[in-house]
Design a protein around this motif. Structure first.
Motif, PDB file in Angstrom:
ATOM      1  N   ARG A 643       0.806  -1.213   0.000  1.00  0.00           N
ATOM      2  CA  ARG A 643       0.000   0.000   0.000  1.00  0.00           C
ATOM      3  C   ARG A 643       0.852   1.281   0.000  1.00  0.00           C
ATOM      4  O   ARG A 643       0.673   2.157  -0.819  1.00  0.00           O
ATOM      5  CB  ARG A 643      -0.953   0.054   1.198  1.00  0.00           C
ATOM      6  CG  ARG A 643      -1.981  -1.047   1.239  1.00  0.00           C
ATOM      7  CD  ARG A 643      -2.784  -0.958   2.525  1.00  0.00           C
ATOM      8  NE  ARG A 643      -3.828  -1.970   2.614  1.00  0.00           N
ATOM      9  CZ  ARG A 643      -4.423  -2.317   3.746  1.00  0.00           C
ATOM     10  NH1 ARG A 643      -4.076  -1.725   4.890  1.00  0.00           N
ATOM     11  NH2 ARG A 643      -5.361  -3.226   3.753  1.00  0.00           N
ATOM     12  N   TRP A 644       1.754   1.400   0.959  1.00  0.00           N
ATOM     13  CA  TRP A 644       2.548   2.620   1.127  1.00  0.00           C
ATOM     14  C   TRP A 644       3.991   2.332   0.704  1.00  0.00           C
ATOM     15  O   TRP A 644       4.658   1.493   1.279  1.00  0.00           O
ATOM     16  CB  TRP A 644       2.506   3.086   2.580  1.00  0.00           C
ATOM     17  CG  TRP A 644       1.106   3.252   3.095  1.00  0.00           C
ATOM     18  CD1 TRP A 644       0.392   2.351   3.827  1.00  0.00           C
ATOM     19  CD2 TRP A 644       0.241   4.364   2.873  1.00  0.00           C
ATOM     20  NE1 TRP A 644      -0.871   2.835   4.093  1.00  0.00           N
ATOM     21  CE2 TRP A 644      -0.992   4.075   3.519  1.00  0.00           C
ATOM     22  CE3 TRP A 644       0.375   5.587   2.212  1.00  0.00           C
ATOM     23  CZ2 TRP A 644      -2.065   4.961   3.514  1.00  0.00           C
ATOM     24  CZ3 TRP A 644      -0.700   6.471   2.200  1.00  0.00           C
ATOM     25  CH2 TRP A 644      -1.896   6.159   2.842  1.00  0.00           C
ATOM     26  N   LEU A 645       4.448   3.051  -0.318  1.00  0.00           N
ATOM     27  CA  LEU A 645       5.776   2.804  -0.880  1.00  0.00           C
ATOM     28  C   LEU A 645       6.837   3.728  -0.292  1.00  0.00           C
ATOM     29  O   LEU A 645       8.021   3.448  -0.390  1.00  0.00           O
ATOM     30  CB  LEU A 645       5.741   2.953  -2.402  1.00  0.00           C
ATOM     31  CG  LEU A 645       4.704   2.076  -3.120  1.00  0.00           C
ATOM     32  CD1 LEU A 645       4.846   2.222  -4.625  1.00  0.00           C
ATOM     33  CD2 LEU A 645       4.814   0.621  -2.695  1.00  0.00           C
ATOM     34  N   ALA A 646       6.418   4.829   0.294  1.00  0.00           N
ATOM     35  CA  ALA A 646       7.350   5.719   1.010  1.00  0.00           C
ATOM     36  C   ALA A 646       6.538   6.532   2.020  1.00  0.00           C
ATOM     37  O   ALA A 646       5.536   7.138   1.638  1.00  0.00           O
ATOM     38  CB  ALA A 646       8.076   6.639   0.048  1.00  0.00           C
ATOM     39  N   PRO A 647       6.961   6.530   3.276  1.00  0.00           N
ATOM     40  CA  PRO A 647       7.979   5.613   3.786  1.00  0.00           C
ATOM     41  C   PRO A 647       7.454   4.189   3.798  1.00  0.00           C
ATOM     42  O   PRO A 647       6.256   3.958   3.993  1.00  0.00           O
ATOM     43  CB  PRO A 647       8.225   6.130   5.199  1.00  0.00           C
ATOM     44  CG  PRO A 647       6.946   6.809   5.586  1.00  0.00           C
ATOM     45  CD  PRO A 647       6.406   7.410   4.334  1.00  0.00           C
ATOM     46  N   LEU A 648       8.350   3.226   3.559  1.00  0.00           N
ATOM     47  CA  LEU A 648       7.934   1.832   3.566  1.00  0.00           C
ATOM     48  C   LEU A 648       7.378   1.448   4.944  1.00  0.00           C
ATOM     49  O   LEU A 648       7.959   1.808   5.972  1.00  0.00           O
ATOM     50  CB  LEU A 648       9.115   0.924   3.224  1.00  0.00           C
ATOM     51  CG  LEU A 648       9.503   0.832   1.751  1.00  0.00           C
ATOM     52  CD1 LEU A 648      10.802   0.051   1.612  1.00  0.00           C
ATOM     53  CD2 LEU A 648       8.399   0.187   0.920  1.00  0.00           C
ATOM     54  N   PRO A 649       6.280   0.707   4.985  1.00  0.00           N
ATOM     55  CA  PRO A 649       5.695   0.290   6.269  1.00  0.00           C
ATOM     56  C   PRO A 649       6.473  -0.885   6.870  1.00  0.00           C
ATOM     57  O   PRO A 649       5.971  -2.021   6.955  1.00  0.00           O
ATOM     58  CB  PRO A 649       4.265  -0.098   5.881  1.00  0.00           C
ATOM     59  CG  PRO A 649       4.378  -0.567   4.471  1.00  0.00           C
ATOM     60  CD  PRO A 649       5.462   0.276   3.835  1.00  0.00           C
ATOM     61  N   GLU A 650       7.696  -0.628   7.273  1.00  0.00           N
ATOM     62  CA  GLU A 650       8.615  -1.703   7.652  1.00  0.00           C
ATOM     63  C   GLU A 650       8.089  -2.536   8.820  1.00  0.00           C
ATOM     64  O   GLU A 650       8.123  -3.769   8.772  1.00  0.00           O
ATOM     65  CB  GLU A 650       9.989  -1.120   7.970  1.00  0.00           C
ATOM     66  CG  GLU A 650      10.679  -0.489   6.764  1.00  0.00           C
ATOM     67  CD  GLU A 650      12.069   0.024   7.088  1.00  0.00           C
ATOM     68  OE1 GLU A 650      12.496  -0.113   8.260  1.00  0.00           O
ATOM     69  OE2 GLU A 650      12.740   0.544   6.178  1.00  0.00           O
ATOM     70  N   ALA A 651       7.639  -1.880   9.878  1.00  0.00           N
ATOM     71  CA  ALA A 651       7.186  -2.626  11.054  1.00  0.00           C
ATOM     72  C   ALA A 651       5.991  -3.501  10.722  1.00  0.00           C
ATOM     73  O   ALA A 651       5.950  -4.694  11.086  1.00  0.00           O
ATOM     74  CB  ALA A 651       6.836  -1.652  12.176  1.00  0.00           C
ATOM     75  N   ALA A 652       5.001  -2.938  10.017  1.00  0.00           N
ATOM     76  CA  ALA A 652       3.810  -3.707   9.666  1.00  0.00           C
ATOM     77  C   ALA A 652       4.164  -4.836   8.707  1.00  0.00           C
ATOM     78  O   ALA A 652       3.599  -5.941   8.790  1.00  0.00           O
ATOM     79  CB  ALA A 652       2.761  -2.789   9.051  1.00  0.00           C
ATOM     80  N   LEU A 653       5.090  -4.593   7.795  1.00  0.00           N
ATOM     81  CA  LEU A 653       5.491  -5.622   6.846  1.00  0.00           C
ATOM     82  C   LEU A 653       6.181  -6.785   7.559  1.00  0.00           C
ATOM     83  O   LEU A 653       5.867  -7.959   7.304  1.00  0.00           O
ATOM     84  CB  LEU A 653       6.417  -5.013   5.791  1.00  0.00           C
ATOM     85  CG  LEU A 653       7.084  -5.997   4.831  1.00  0.00           C
ATOM     86  CD1 LEU A 653       6.052  -6.805   4.066  1.00  0.00           C
ATOM     87  CD2 LEU A 653       8.017  -5.259   3.872  1.00  0.00           C
ATOM     88  N   LEU A 654       7.122  -6.487   8.432  1.00  0.00           N
ATOM     89  CA  LEU A 654       7.836  -7.553   9.140  1.00  0.00           C
ATOM     90  C   LEU A 654       6.872  -8.382   9.993  1.00  0.00           C
ATOM     91  O   LEU A 654       7.015  -9.600  10.091  1.00  0.00           O
ATOM     92  CB  LEU A 654       8.948  -6.961   9.996  1.00  0.00           C
ATOM     93  CG  LEU A 654      10.114  -6.328   9.205  1.00  0.00           C
ATOM     94  CD1 LEU A 654      11.049  -5.583  10.147  1.00  0.00           C
ATOM     95  CD2 LEU A 654      10.877  -7.395   8.421  1.00  0.00           C
ATOM     96  N   GLU A 655       5.895  -7.720  10.570  1.00  0.00           N
ATOM     97  CA  GLU A 655       4.895  -8.461  11.330  1.00  0.00           C
ATOM     98  C   GLU A 655       4.046  -9.329  10.412  1.00  0.00           C
ATOM     99  O   GLU A 655       3.715 -10.479  10.737  1.00  0.00           O
ATOM    100  CB  GLU A 655       4.006  -7.491  12.107  1.00  0.00           C
ATOM    101  CG  GLU A 655       2.954  -8.177  12.968  1.00  0.00           C
ATOM    102  CD  GLU A 655       2.089  -7.199  13.728  1.00  0.00           C
ATOM    103  OE1 GLU A 655       1.102  -7.652  14.347  1.00  0.00           O
ATOM    104  OE2 GLU A 655       2.382  -5.985  13.712  1.00  0.00           O
TER     105      GLU A 655
END
Length: 726
Positions: A643-655
């Motif tokens: 969904r969001w390319l910047a800033p990358l949703p790093e925390a939600a993605l890793l989860e």
């Protein structure tokens, strides 16, 4: 020899001898006190130029491009009001100093020296740049060295007229104000300047209010390239819709009188004017520039003989407003005061850490009036029969259209602008009916110029509006990308968070359009956006998701003053089916008007733990097709939509990928510069070793049957996924 010292010595000698340059007798309009005040502003500008070079030699200053020769801009400032927003050329220190005096604001000498020293106490940029600007004086800071600040001046001028009919919540510009923008003769040749001047005339001839004053400071040269004699006048004096004025910028009386006339025309007629000022450039382009290395010495000396400070002294003496010895004393006292102040400023603190430098990239949220959704009756009146259709699944383009309706119903300061967005309703019908329902001043059909579209939006945002400009195709953005990189995204950074220009830029983009238009209509590169600090990039893949993310982008712009780019996958606009014809698997119902998907969230489809496919946009659609085939082969898969390319949703993605044995990144953009590079780095940094990527090739996109040959496909995703199990 040092030209700075030569000009200084010439001034002392000629004032003492009353050896003034030739010029016209004083014209009316300036009383003695104002004339003396303008001289003091000019002298302070000159003294600051001299000191900036001394500071650089001592390692205490860092930028020496100055205003010497352009001190006539003090007269322009005096002819305007302190609440007229001014987008200044970098040689306009005298304008800012004179405006401060006009407004009764003290301390400008120290403020500018703090800027020279890049001190964290600099009230304009907080130590990030030597830059003109002042929130109190309505001067947004400009870091442009060419003309990229011109388009937003047009937007600010347009906003003044519109705000008289539709006042936004956060309006800052007065109803009877004007917008002023200044630039050099060399910058006037830049495509950005020419596009803005053209757009101003194009707007004016249609009777649209546009109180815009364009000031060209013509010193006859751009660094080392001369401007042809007569070029500025001959190329601008007959532009349709624009009134031309000219004055001698060396003559403070003439400058003030003509600027007063031009400003009165702009303010009362609500039409643009072009003010052409003849000036000289002293000392060369900047501190390291030696003009005599590329100009005949006689030409350099001729400009030095026409020093505007000498001309102002001549006029003051002729007016009997001051004696030569008084003028000389003011000059010497000012030099001494600047030198003394600079010694203290050199000891003031600087930015120290990356956190200090970056603290103003993201603007400070602002307080907004609460909203409770669109008024139900107004919504029924506007949407009519569309409301009943919202209960049945619809394709993405329709849901984006309804989301725009609801946002414009709820927020009267929200505007849509772009090529063909009005009467036609957009190339793909996404903005259909908006202009008929909300009017042409809120849904603006612009001329075909992306720089002007983005500049219009930036300037409108300066006055409290929430612009939602549209770029018709992603590849067209490259005509104007610096309006985002160099203007919109940098404003909070270089103003220490005092200024912002929030917006939601909608772009129809990405690939997979069958047989249409080659790489200009099928463009799969977002790299130019991804490295802009502070920029938010959203990319939905389904209609319901698009509506909710668009609302979140609007909230981010309105409340948090962010610049958002909303990339709409063209190929998914009409998409209805997912697995087979007629299944309707990619259509969704319109979500409730208050439903949003927050920044930093991801979408997860499926619970499989064998494989996580991380993707977005068209890649999400194809990955969902591949997911069914993989599940049938007993490879239990989950698909994570970024969904969001910047800033990358790093925390939600890793989860979201936690517990999965393997990760496949599917990126429809190119292998070089695409999102997959950052995502693979994220996997490595988090010790996720069994990861791979499938991307678009490093290629432009073809037209015809090969339209998708260089892009990920359903079968390609299946094959790449199975390769992870070998």
């Amino acid at each position: 020899m040092d030209r700075v010292q030569i000009v200084h010595d010439n001034f002392l000698r000629r004032i003492a001898a009353q050896d003034f340059p030739e010029g016209r007798a004083p014209t009316g309009g300036l009383d003695d006190d104002v004339a003396r005040s303008l001289y003091q502003s000019q002298v302070l500008s000159r003294a600051l130029d001299i000191e900036s070079r001394a500071m650089q030699r001592a390692g205490q200053g860092f930028y020496t491009i100055g205003s010497s020769g352009h001190e006539g801009m003090a007269g322009v400032a005096q002819a305007l009001r302190p609440d007229d927003i001014a987008f200044l050329h970098y040689r306009d220190a005298a304008f800012q100093i004179a405006r401060a005096a006009q407004a009764g604001q003290a301390g400008m000498m120290r403020d500018m020296l703090l800027s020279f020293a890049c001190s964290s106490e600099d009230p304009t940029s907080g130590g990030r740049h030597k830059v003109l600007g002042s929130r109190a004086l309505m001067i947004p800071p400009q870091t442009s060295t060419i003309a990229s600040h011109l388009p937003k001046a047009l937007g600010a001028a347009y906003s003044i007229g519109l705000a008289r009919r539709r006042a936004p919540e956060h309006q800052i510009l007065p109803r009877d104000g004007l917008a002023m923008v200044s630039f050099g003769d060399a910058s006037a040749n830049h495509s950005t300047a020419q596009g803005m001047i053209n757009a101003a005339g194009w707007t004016s001839v249609q009777g649209v209010p546009l109180p815009l004053l364009m000031v060209c400071e013509d010193n006859g040269i751009g660094i080392s390239t001369k401007t042809p004699t007569g070029w500025i006048k001959s190329s601008t004096q007959h532009r349709p819709g624009i009134r031309y004025f000219e004055a001698d910028g060396l003559d403070i009386c003439d400058t003030y009188a003509v600027t007063t006339e031009a400003a009165e025309f702009v303010r009362t007629k609500r039409k643009p004017a072009f003010l052409h000022l003849r000036m000289v450039r002293l000392y060369g382009h900047a501190g390291a520039d030696v003009a005599t290395s590329y100009l005949p010495r006689a030409e350099v000396e001729a400009d030095e003989a026409n020093d505007p400070l000498l001309h102002t002294a001549r006029l003051l003496v002729a007016m009997q407003a001051a004696k030569p010895e008084t003028l000389l004393q003011i000059y010497q006292d000012t030099l001494a005061a600047v030198q003394a102040e600079a010694r203290g400023v050199a000891k003031r603190p600087h930015l120290k850490s990356a956190q200090d430098v970056m603290s103003s990239i993201v603007p400070t949220p602002r307080v907004c009036a609460p909203t409770n959704g669109p008024d139900p009756k107004a919504r029924r009146d506007i949407l009519g029969a569309d409301i009943a259709q919202m209960e049945t699944p619809q394709p993405m383009s329709r849901l984006i259209n309804w989301a725009l309706h609801d946002l414009m119903l709820e927020h009267s300061e929200t505007l849509v602008m772009g090529e063909d967005v009005g009467r036609k309703g957009g190339v793909y019908g996404v903005t259909q009916k908006l202009q008929a329902r909300f009017g042409p001043d809120r849904v603006i059909d612009t001329l075909l110029d992306e720089q002007s579209i983005l500049g219009l939006a930036i300037g409108m945002a300066h006055n409290g509006f929430i612009p939602m400009p549209e770029i018709q195709f992603l590849a067209y953005l490259h005509n104007a990308e610096d309006q985002l990189r160099g203007e919109a995204a940098t404003l909070p950074f270089f103003s220490n968070g005092q200024w912002s220009n929030p917006m939601v830029l909608r772009i129809a983009g990405l690939g997979y359009q069958k047989g249409f238009g080659g790489h200009f209509h099928n463009d799969n590169s977002l790299a130019v956006l991804r490295d802009i600090p502070g920029l938010i990039i959203a990319c939905p893949s389904s209609g319901a998701e698009a509506a909710q993310m668009l609302r979140e982008c609007h909230r981010l712009a309105r409340e948090e003053q962010r610049v958002c780019v909303f990339v709409e996958p063209i190929a998914l606009y009409p998409m209805r089916d997912l697995h087979k014809d007629g299944d309707g698997g990619w259509m969704t119902q319109y979500p409730a008007p208050d439903a949003r998907l927050p920044l930093g969230s991801v979408g997860v489809h499926g619970r499989g733990s064998d494989l996580a496919i991380v993707t977005y946009g068209n890649g999400h659609y194809l990955s969902r097709q591949a997911q069914a085939l993989l599940d049938a082969d007993n490879i239990k898969t989950r698909v994570v939509d970024l969904r969001w390319l910047a800033p990358l949703p790093e925390a939600a993605l890793l989860e979201a990928i936690s517990g999965c044995a393997r990760v496949l990144i599917v990126d429809e953009c190119r292998r070089t510069g695409g999102q997959a590079e950052a995502l693979m780095a994220l996997m490595l940094e988090n010790d996720i070793k069994n990861a791979a990527r499938l991307t678009g090739a490093d290629s432009f996109i073809a037209t015809g049957p090969a339209y998708a040959a260089t892009l990920p496909s359903r079968d390609g995703i299946v094959a790449a996924a199975k390769a992870l199990f070998v």
